[in-house]
Write a protein that holds these residues in place. Structure first.
Motif, mmCIF file in Angstrom:
data_model
loop_
_atom_site.group_PDB
_atom_site.id
_atom_site.type_symbol
_atom_site.label_atom_id
_atom_site.label_comp_id
_atom_site.label_asym_id
_atom_site.label_seq_id
_atom_site.Cartn_x
_atom_site.Cartn_y
_atom_site.Cartn_z
ATOM 1 N N ALA A 48 43.569 6.635 41.278
ATOM 2 C CA ALA A 48 44.600 7.232 42.468
ATOM 3 C C ALA A 48 44.880 8.848 42.344
ATOM 4 O O ALA A 48 44.602 9.425 43.464
ATOM 5 C CB ALA A 48 45.853 6.571 42.800
ATOM 6 N N ARG A 49 45.014 9.230 41.256
ATOM 7 C CA ARG A 49 45.237 10.487 40.764
ATOM 8 C C ARG A 49 43.927 11.409 41.061
ATOM 9 O O ARG A 49 44.179 12.478 41.763
ATOM 10 C CB ARG A 49 45.576 10.693 39.370
ATOM 11 N N ALA A 50 42.764 10.839 40.714
ATOM 12 C CA ALA A 50 41.529 11.582 40.735
ATOM 13 C C ALA A 50 41.274 11.530 42.108
ATOM 14 O O ALA A 50 40.980 12.872 42.755
ATOM 15 C CB ALA A 50 40.386 10.856 40.016
ATOM 16 N N ARG A 51 41.238 10.671 42.886
ATOM 17 C CA ARG A 51 40.900 10.636 44.565
ATOM 18 C C ARG A 51 41.972 11.582 45.076
ATOM 19 O O ARG A 51 41.540 12.215 46.162
ATOM 20 C CB ARG A 51 41.224 9.202 45.100
ATOM 21 N N ALA A 52 43.227 11.691 44.675
ATOM 22 C CA ALA A 52 44.278 12.458 45.423
ATOM 23 C C ALA A 52 44.182 13.998 45.014
ATOM 24 O O ALA A 52 44.513 14.881 45.629
ATOM 25 C CB ALA A 52 45.817 11.729 45.342
ATOM 26 N N SER A 53 43.272 14.062 44.059
ATOM 27 C CA SER A 53 43.189 15.622 43.596
ATOM 28 C C SER A 53 44.199 15.940 42.981
ATOM 29 O O SER A 53 44.764 17.220 42.952
ATOM 30 C CB SER A 53 42.613 16.722 44.508
ATOM 31 N N ALA A 54 45.030 15.132 42.251
ATOM 32 C CA ALA A 54 46.255 15.637 41.579
ATOM 33 C C ALA A 54 46.129 15.823 40.268
ATOM 34 O O ALA A 54 45.389 15.275 39.525
ATOM 35 C CB ALA A 54 47.281 14.386 41.818
#
Length: 106
Positions: free
Chosen positions: A63-69
């Motif tokens: 989720a972090r990677a997909r959100a570019s967070a």
């Protein structure tokens, strides 16, 4: 009174110098724009695929990677959290069963 002969060019130079404007002071440089918060590109919509799934570290990192967070934080019911805004952080809200109920940036 003595008769002084002053060349016209010298008189003209003195007269023009007296009328000249002083050099303009350098304009102050504009204030630098505030730097964006590190990793301020979090996009929660891209992490909403996780809603309804059981929380795992692997799910959080995807989720972090997909959100570019730049970071991810799981928030469990009743857990105390700081309220400062961090534009690079993805917050995954969990229910009592450990399932993701919301994905938000900040």
């Amino acid at each position: 009174m003595p008769n002084l002969k002053i060349p016209c060019g010298a008189l003209l130079a003195v007269a023009l110098a007296a009328c000249a404007q002083p050099p303009a002071a350098p304009s102050p440089s504009p204030a630098p724009s505030p730097a964006p918060a590190p990793g301020g590109t979090c996009q929660a919509d891209a992490a909403r695929f996780a809603v309804g799934q059981a929380y795992t570290e692997a799910l959080a990192q995807e989720a972090r990677a997909r959100a570019s967070a730049t970071r991810v934080r799981a928030i469990r019911p009743g857990q105390a959290v700081t309220l400062e805004f961090d534009g690079g952080r993805l917050n995954l809200q969990l229910d009592a069963a450990g399932r993701v109920t919301a994905a938000r940036c900040g």
